[in-house]
Scaffold this active site. Structure first.
Site, mmCIF file in Angstrom:
data_model
loop_
_atom_site.group_PDB
_atom_site.id
_atom_site.type_symbol
_atom_site.label_atom_id
_atom_site.label_comp_id
_atom_site.label_asym_id
_atom_site.label_seq_id
_atom_site.Cartn_x
_atom_site.Cartn_y
_atom_site.Cartn_z
ATOM 1 N N GLU A 407 0.809 -1.218 0.000
ATOM 2 C CA GLU A 407 0.000 0.000 0.000
ATOM 3 C C GLU A 407 0.844 1.272 0.000
ATOM 4 O O GLU A 407 0.515 2.246 -0.675
ATOM 5 C CB GLU A 407 -0.943 0.003 1.213
ATOM 6 C CG GLU A 407 -2.124 -0.933 1.100
ATOM 7 C CD GLU A 407 -1.802 -2.371 1.439
ATOM 8 O OE1 GLU A 407 -2.692 -3.229 1.306
ATOM 9 O OE2 GLU A 407 -0.651 -2.639 1.854
ATOM 10 N N GLN A 429 -8.158 -2.462 -0.900
ATOM 11 C CA GLN A 429 -9.056 -3.603 -0.941
ATOM 12 C C GLN A 429 -10.091 -3.499 0.180
ATOM 13 O O GLN A 429 -11.276 -3.771 -0.022
ATOM 14 C CB GLN A 429 -8.255 -4.894 -0.817
ATOM 15 C CG GLN A 429 -8.992 -6.108 -1.327
ATOM 16 C CD GLN A 429 -8.037 -7.267 -1.549
ATOM 17 O OE1 GLN A 429 -7.517 -7.834 -0.596
ATOM 18 N NE2 GLN A 429 -7.802 -7.631 -2.813
ATOM 19 N N PHE A 430 -9.635 -3.052 1.341
ATOM 20 C CA PHE A 430 -10.497 -2.679 2.461
ATOM 21 C C PHE A 430 -9.893 -1.427 3.081
ATOM 22 O O PHE A 430 -8.660 -1.305 3.148
ATOM 23 C CB PHE A 430 -10.601 -3.800 3.498
ATOM 24 C CG PHE A 430 -11.303 -5.022 2.989
ATOM 25 C CD1 PHE A 430 -12.675 -5.177 3.132
ATOM 26 C CD2 PHE A 430 -10.592 -6.035 2.348
ATOM 27 C CE1 PHE A 430 -13.324 -6.313 2.652
ATOM 28 C CE2 PHE A 430 -11.224 -7.164 1.857
ATOM 29 C CZ PHE A 430 -12.605 -7.306 2.009
ATOM 30 N N ALA A 431 -10.744 -0.530 3.551
ATOM 31 C CA ALA A 431 -10.248 0.724 4.120
ATOM 32 C C ALA A 431 -9.267 0.476 5.255
ATOM 33 O O ALA A 431 -8.350 1.271 5.477
ATOM 34 C CB ALA A 431 -11.423 1.575 4.603
ATOM 35 N N ASP A 432 -9.442 -0.617 5.980
ATOM 36 C CA ASP A 432 -8.547 -0.961 7.092
ATOM 37 C C ASP A 432 -7.088 -1.010 6.641
ATOM 38 O O ASP A 432 -6.181 -0.673 7.400
ATOM 39 C CB ASP A 432 -8.926 -2.325 7.665
ATOM 40 C CG ASP A 432 -10.418 -2.471 7.916
ATOM 41 O OD1 ASP A 432 -10.820 -2.612 9.076
ATOM 42 O OD2 ASP A 432 -11.188 -2.445 6.930
ATOM 43 N N PHE A 433 -6.859 -1.460 5.416
ATOM 44 C CA PHE A 433 -5.492 -1.704 4.963
ATOM 45 C C PHE A 433 -4.730 -0.413 4.661
ATOM 46 O O PHE A 433 -3.519 -0.448 4.420
ATOM 47 C CB PHE A 433 -5.495 -2.602 3.726
ATOM 48 C CG PHE A 433 -6.100 -3.967 3.962
ATOM 49 C CD1 PHE A 433 -6.308 -4.443 5.249
ATOM 50 C CD2 PHE A 433 -6.469 -4.763 2.885
ATOM 51 C CE1 PHE A 433 -6.866 -5.688 5.469
ATOM 52 C CE2 PHE A 433 -7.034 -6.018 3.092
ATOM 53 C CZ PHE A 433 -7.230 -6.485 4.389
ATOM 54 N N HIS A 474 -11.573 -5.826 8.742
ATOM 55 C CA HIS A 474 -12.221 -5.585 7.452
ATOM 56 C C HIS A 474 -13.497 -4.771 7.627
ATOM 57 O O HIS A 474 -14.343 -4.758 6.737
ATOM 58 C CB HIS A 474 -12.570 -6.913 6.761
ATOM 59 C CG HIS A 474 -11.386 -7.733 6.364
ATOM 60 N ND1 HIS A 474 -10.627 -8.436 7.262
ATOM 61 C CD2 HIS A 474 -10.822 -7.956 5.147
ATOM 62 C CE1 HIS A 474 -9.653 -9.067 6.620
ATOM 63 N NE2 HIS A 474 -9.748 -8.797 5.334
#
Length: 668
Positions: A407, A429-433, A474
């Site tokens: 990222e 892919q997910f905001a968490d990442f 996630h």
């Protein structure tokens, strides 16, 4: 060799086909930054310069690499690479003004040292976090490669910086994509006071190139001819056959990390051995022995350079100190952007939220030929939510780019694309990442326009939110990480119509936009949406339900929860304001509703402490106090990580507490 039988220098200089003028030019180019540094050290002791990071002893690397590249090729230097700036003939008074924090520099007094960039001279300065510029170089090179321009990009780091994850990510990405980047490591012995034996265990940092399938070279960094000739040869090869190359320049830092730190931590014998390898003194001896340089030419060079230094110091010193203007400071946080509204006189179709996002992306790609999409699994697979399904076939592999799991490097590359005249959409892919790429978002993208007028034309898509049983990693709705960072825009739609129009607007906007897409809304919410291209203005809230007795301020999934709760409780005259944009925030719409109804509840899916709900509640209390008939209520999720099990997740989310608070506020 006509003067001595035995050379007085310690390097094996091979002039090859270089003319006397070229040899002298390299010498003068190294002498100039050395004399500037010597002057700066005097000014530092006099208190006329606040800080100095010395490159004495490393001039051959900076000058040799800069001279090996064309003026149209970008260089991303570090804070010891004064020779790069002088080799690109930046006017000295501008450099001096920069170091004095004056407006005649490159950052209007907003940053110091070499923390700046200049498109005019194709130099992109570092930030203190070191690593992100490596990914930025990838993006600049990617733009060159896509446009088939046969240009390369050179980026610098020190041996200490190679320990950062950004180094690995950037080299890996460049290797996978065959990007024309010269990764230049100035191995100068110490990261501040930490020696190389405490930094890495491989014999040479160039050895790491094999792990990336990357060509690598070790170059004697104090031998100007070796640096210039080898870098020139490699650069010409990379222009013809684009690929990354890792270059390790063996050199040494003869002064402290910065002057205040000194060099007591360096063993005396080590310092003495490297002092014998001084790149300027050794090269001067070689030129004298070859009868290319004379004492008369030496004196002439010194007089000319010192006169230039003094003349430009006077010019910089005469400049007034930068003055504070609240309006100017605020206006420079974002690149000026005149919003152009595109209307929607098209036939409408009932579509899902996820379809609206996909339509916006597709139509933005059709509109902007310089738009690039990067993300994990976005190409053949179409993304984990299938939003980019079919994009690869329509727009091609150059524009729809699968990335490794990196990222930070990808966000850095997006910044590099913007620097080199392109637009980028990055899919988390997910905001968490995004936490793995947090640094370049908040420290590079957010601050560049304010610092040196370089915008970040980047949209980061953030699939977010709970309610789908995805657990702690996630499900986060982490917008508050970014709304407090000046320079970022944050958009968070609740309906398909807004999602499509706002995403189109975000791509048009030359500023960095974090675009939050609630996963639970993707396939559960439908709406009539124009089939053609249109935009919705960023920064404007929407009143989705009029009322006069109470206001609910929310965004994202919270808007739907509010509407459901009103219906469940059969409440009348409740106004619901959908913020849509969190930064910039439509305070006017919020205050108007608060003054109208006198009772305000702010609802967020985020946990309350430090959330948007807390900020909005504080502003309403401050600006609308005399109009309120009750305290401003806040409702949010629990102060815990997001649990996986359905019963736990339902307890975590604020739906039940929303009902309780609405009843309480109604009865207040």
């Amino acid at each position: 060799m006509s003067v001595h039988n035995k050379p007085s220098h310690i390097f094996d200089y091979d002039r090859k086909n270089l003319s006397a003028n070229q040899l002298l030019g390299l010498y003068r180019s190294m002498l100039k930054p050395r004399l500037i540094e010597e002057k700066m050290l005097i000014l530092l002791r006099q208190g006329k310069v606040s800080k100095w990071f010395s490159g004495i002893g490393q001039e051959a690397v900076s000058v040799g690499v800069a001279k090996a590249l064309s003026r149209e090729e970008y260089i991303l230097p570090m804070h010891r690479n004064l020779g790069i700036f002088t080799s690109r003939d930046i006017p000295l008074h501008r450099l001096f003004a920069q170091w004095q924090g004056k407006a005649g520099g490159f950052t209007n007094g907003r940053d110091r040292s070499f923390h700046f960039g200049t498109q005019e001279y194709k130099i992109i300065g570092m930030i203190s976090h070191l690593g992100p510029q490596l990914g930025v170089a990838d993006g600049i090179a990617l733009a060159h490669k896509i446009r088939k321009e046969n240009r390369l990009t050179a980026v610098f780091t020190g041996e200490g910086g190679t320990s950062e994850g950004d180094f690995h990510e950037a080299l890996n990405l460049a290797s996978v994509w065959d990007l024309p980047v010269l990764f230049c490591i100035e191995n100068n012995g110490y990261g501040l006071s930490t020696p190389v034996n405490e930094q890495y265990r491989c014999k040479n940092l160039a050895d790491r190139g094999a792990g990336y399938g990357m060509e690598s070279h070790i170059i004697e960094g104090n031998n100007i001819l070796e640096v210039y000739q080898k870098t020139s040869e490699i650069a010409e090869s990379v222009r013809k056959h684009p690929r990354p190359v890792l270059l390790e320049f063996k050199t040494f830092r003869m002064r402290g990390h910065e002057e205040a730190s000194g060099t007591k931590y360096v063993p005396e014998e080590l310092m003495a051995s490297w002092s014998l390898k001084d790149p300027i003194e050794n090269y001067r001896k070689f030129l004298l022995e070859e009868e290319i340089l004379t004492e008369q030419i030496q004196e002439q060079y010194e007089q000319e350079i010192k006169a230039e230094i003094e003349e430009n110091l006077v010019k910089a010193n005469m400049e007034e100190q930068v003055s504070f203007s609240e309006e100017k400071e605020f206006n420079d946080v974002y690149k000026e952007f005149v919003n152009q509204q595109f209307e929607n006189p098209y036939p409408k179709k009932n579509i899902r939220f996820v379809d609206a996002v996909s339509q916006a992306l597709r139509q933005s790609f059709q509109k902007h030929e310089n738009l690039i999409l990067m993300g994990q699994d976005v190409a053949e697979y179409g993304g984990v939510f299938k939003i980019t399904e079919g994009f690869l076939e329509e727009f091609g592999r150059e524009r729809i780019r699968n990335t490794p799991i990196c990222e930070s490097a990808v966000i850095g590359a997006a910044m590099g694309l913007s620097i080199n005249g392109m637009k980028a959409v990055v899919e988390m892919q997910f905001a968490d990442f995004v936490s793995s790429g947090f640094n370049p978002v908040v420290n590079y993208l957010a601050k560049s326009n304010y610092r040196w007028k370089q915008n970040a034309d980047v949209v980061i898509r953030m699939p977010c939110g709970a309610g789908v049983g995805a657990g702690p990693f996630h499900s986060q709705t982490n917008e508050a990480w970014f709304t407090k960072t000046p320079g970022l825009k944050v958009v968070y739609p609740a309906f398909p119509y807004d999602a499509k129009g706002l995403l189109n607007a975000a791509v048009n906007d030359p500023n960095p936009v974090l675009f939050f897409e609630h996963k639970a809304l993707y396939r559960s919410v439908r709406q009539e949406v124009p089939e053609g291209y249109y935009t919705v203005e960023i920064g404007k809230a929407s009143t989705v339900k009029e009322g006069k007795n109470m206001s609910i301020i929310s965004y994202g999934a919270g808007v739907h929860w509010a509407l459901e709760a009103i219906e469940e409780l059969e409440l009348k005259e409740v106004e619901v304001v959908d913020l849509r944009s969190l930064q910039p925030l439509d305070n006017e719409a919020i205050f108007k509703s608060a003054r109208k109804t006198g009772k305000v509840l702010v609802l967020t899916e985020d946990s309350l402490f430090g959330s948007m709900a807390s900020e909005i509640a504080a502003q309403v209390s401050e600006k609308c106090f005399e109009h309120l008939d009750a305290p401003v209520f806040r409702v949010g999720s629990m102060e815990t990580p997001i649990p996986f099990a359905t019963s736990l997740e339902q307890g975590y989310l604020p739906k039940k507490r929303l009902i309780e608070k609405l009843i309480q506020l109604t009865e207040y």
